[in-house]
Design a protein around this motif. Structure first.
Motif, PDB file in Angstrom:
ATOM      1  N   ILE A 244       0.849  -1.197   0.000  1.00 46.26           N
ATOM      2  CA  ILE A 244       0.000   0.000   0.000  1.00 46.26           C
ATOM      3  C   ILE A 244       0.884   1.246   0.000  1.00 46.26           C
ATOM      4  CG2 ILE A 244      -1.803   1.241   1.276  1.00 46.26           C
ATOM      5  CD1 ILE A 244      -2.687  -1.431   0.003  1.00 46.26           C
ATOM      6  N   GLY A 245       2.014   1.157   0.731  1.00 48.29           N
ATOM      7  CA  GLY A 245       2.936   2.300   0.770  1.00 48.29           C
ATOM      8  C   GLY A 245       3.432   2.638  -0.619  1.00 48.29           C
ATOM      9  N   LYS A 246       3.798   1.584  -1.371  1.00 45.29           N
ATOM     10  CA  LYS A 246       4.301   1.802  -2.747  1.00 45.29           C
ATOM     11  C   LYS A 246       3.196   2.397  -3.628  1.00 45.29           C
ATOM     12  CE  LYS A 246       8.523  -0.246  -2.770  1.00 45.29           C
ATOM     13  NZ  LYS A 246       8.545  -0.018  -1.295  1.00 45.29           N
TER      14      LYS A 246
ATOM     15  N   LEU B 176       0.023  -4.926  -7.659  1.00 44.01           N
ATOM     16  CA  LEU B 176       0.801  -6.172  -7.601  1.00 44.01           C
ATOM     17  C   LEU B 176       1.709  -6.194  -8.835  1.00 44.01           C
ATOM     18  CD1 LEU B 176      -1.712  -9.021  -6.692  1.00 44.01           C
ATOM     19  CD2 LEU B 176       0.019  -7.983  -5.246  1.00 44.01           C
ATOM     20  N   GLY B 177       3.007  -6.551  -8.632  1.00 45.61           N
ATOM     21  CA  GLY B 177       3.863  -6.683  -9.811  1.00 45.61           C
ATOM     22  C   GLY B 177       3.224  -7.668 -10.772  1.00 45.61           C
ATOM     23  N   ASN B 178       3.655  -7.591 -12.071  1.00 46.60           N
ATOM     24  CA  ASN B 178       3.068  -8.532 -13.038  1.00 46.60           C
ATOM     25  C   ASN B 178       3.306  -9.978 -12.613  1.00 46.60           C
ATOM     26  OD1 ASN B 178       2.387  -6.322 -14.392  1.00 46.60           O
ATOM     27  ND2 ASN B 178       4.169  -6.333 -15.779  1.00 46.60           N
TER      28      ASN B 178
ATOM     29  N   ARG C 297      -4.606  -4.551  -3.256  1.00 43.91           N
ATOM     30  CA  ARG C 297      -3.838  -5.488  -4.101  1.00 43.91           C
ATOM     31  C   ARG C 297      -4.559  -5.784  -5.408  1.00 43.91           C
ATOM     32  NH1 ARG C 297      -5.345 -10.772  -3.926  1.00 43.91           N
ATOM     33  NH2 ARG C 297      -3.262 -11.612  -4.353  1.00 43.91           N
ATOM     34  N   LEU C 298      -5.836  -5.422  -5.496  1.00 47.08           N
ATOM     35  CA  LEU C 298      -6.583  -5.662  -6.747  1.00 47.08           C
ATOM     36  C   LEU C 298      -6.447  -4.497  -7.734  1.00 47.08           C
ATOM     37  CD1 LEU C 298      -9.890  -7.148  -5.259  1.00 47.08           C
ATOM     38  CD2 LEU C 298      -7.978  -8.390  -6.309  1.00 47.08           C
ATOM     39  N   LEU C 299      -5.909  -3.363  -7.255  1.00 46.91           N
ATOM     40  CA  LEU C 299      -5.837  -2.195  -8.129  1.00 46.91           C
ATOM     41  C   LEU C 299      -4.755  -2.401  -9.177  1.00 46.91           C
ATOM     42  CD1 LEU C 299      -6.189   0.655  -5.455  1.00 46.91           C
ATOM     43  CD2 LEU C 299      -7.972  -0.409  -6.879  1.00 46.91           C
ATOM     44  N   PRO C 300      -5.024  -2.015 -10.428  1.00 47.15           N
ATOM     45  CA  PRO C 300      -4.039  -2.184 -11.499  1.00 47.15           C
ATOM     46  C   PRO C 300      -2.696  -1.558 -11.126  1.00 47.15           C
ATOM     47  CG  PRO C 300      -6.116  -1.315 -12.365  1.00 47.15           C
ATOM     48  CD  PRO C 300      -6.229  -1.301 -10.870  1.00 47.15           C
ATOM     49  N   GLY C 301      -1.625  -2.328 -11.291  1.00 48.59           N
ATOM     50  CA  GLY C 301      -0.299  -1.767 -11.059  1.00 48.59           C
ATOM     51  C   GLY C 301       0.199  -1.956  -9.642  1.00 48.59           C
TER      52      GLY C 301
END
Ligand SMILES: N#Cc1ccccc1Cn1ccc2ccc(-c3cc(N)[nH]n3)cc21
Length: 246
Positions: A23-25, A163-165, A157-161
């Motif tokens: 979330i911080g990132k 989670l790394g690919n 974690r569901l938001l685009p971008g």
């Protein structure tokens, strides 16, 4: 676009974890705009009182509607976020609800303490906002803060971008698709043998079809063992012949 999250609580320090990791990132990258507010800032008496005794008697205290009303009015202005109120008596917060919330541009989380928030607060804002009272599980916490951390992580974690690919949420056990409603199976990494424990050979075979089959079987086995009610709900048609033999 950016999702805005407002959190109102008497323990804003509970949300320090939202400065780190995932979330911080996401906040640094402008994917999330998280604002935490101290409810007591809207309590005007010298003791900053936010609670009082419950009408009808009973143990504990209830959070005062006036303080919440001033806080929410200030935070939302003339906007209309979706308001989320954690409570033990709420609708279950599930992956499906997380997916729904992940599509919202603006969420407002109201964290209660004591025995909860005066019910008129939800009634008042329900006339103007979508208000969801949500439970994260069948156990009683001392307040809503931990529940908000759970929901923010599950939604974030569901938001685009975010989670790394490398790991897309689409593989989640509760996400729609072949593995839906199945629990995760076991995972392994190097070394191939550790303290005489070997990795199942199929995973080293490089045969993707067999690996996929093995993983589904393991997920099914674990689901039957740990969540029989989920296994019972599985549509038999989605289980191919081999699975039915499991
Ligand atoms: N309300 C209430 C209440 C009622 C009885 C006893 C203790 C509390 C404490 N409490 C005050 C705020 C609040 C928020 C969320 C939870 C909560 C959510 C889940 N899933 N479990 N507990 C609890 C919360």
């Amino acid at each position: 676009g950016t999702m805005r999250l407002d959190i109102v609580s008497i323990f804003p320090e509970y949300f320090a974890p939202l400065d780190v990791s995932l979330i911080g990132k996401a906040r640094e990258r402008g994917i999330l705009d998280v604002r935490v507010h101290q409810l007591r800032d809207w309590a005007h008496d010298v003791h900053k009182t936010v609670d009082d005794t419950p009408y009808g008697g009973g143990p504990g205290m209830v959070m005062k509607p006036e303080v919440w009303g001033e806080a929410i009015d200030t935070v939302i202005g003339d906007g209309a976020p979706r308001m989320i109120v954690p409570t033990p008596s709420g609708r279950p917060f599930t992956q499906e609800v997380a997916q729904e919330l992940a599509a919202e541009p603006w969420l407002l989380f109201a964290c209660g303490r004591y025995e909860g928030i005066d019910s008129r607060v939800m009634r008042e804002y329900g006339t103007r906002l979508r208000v969801d009272e949500l439970s994260i599980g069948d156990y009683v916490l001392a307040g809503g803060e931990v529940a908000v951390l759970v929901m923010v992580e599950a939604v974030g974690r569901l938001l685009p971008g975010v989670l790394g690919n490398a790991h897309s949420a689409v593989d989640d056990s509760f996400a729609p698709g072949a593995m839906q409603n199945l629990l995760e199976g076991p995972v392994y990494t190097k070394p191939p043998v550790w303290r005489e424990h070997e990795v199942p050979s199929v995973l080293l075979s490089g045969h993707h079809g067999k690996v996929a089959r093995w993983r589904r079987d393991e997920a099914l086995r674990r689901t039957v063992a740990n969540r029989p009610e989920l296994a019972a709900a599985l549509d038999p048609a989605t289980l191919d012949k081999r699975d039915r033999e499991v």
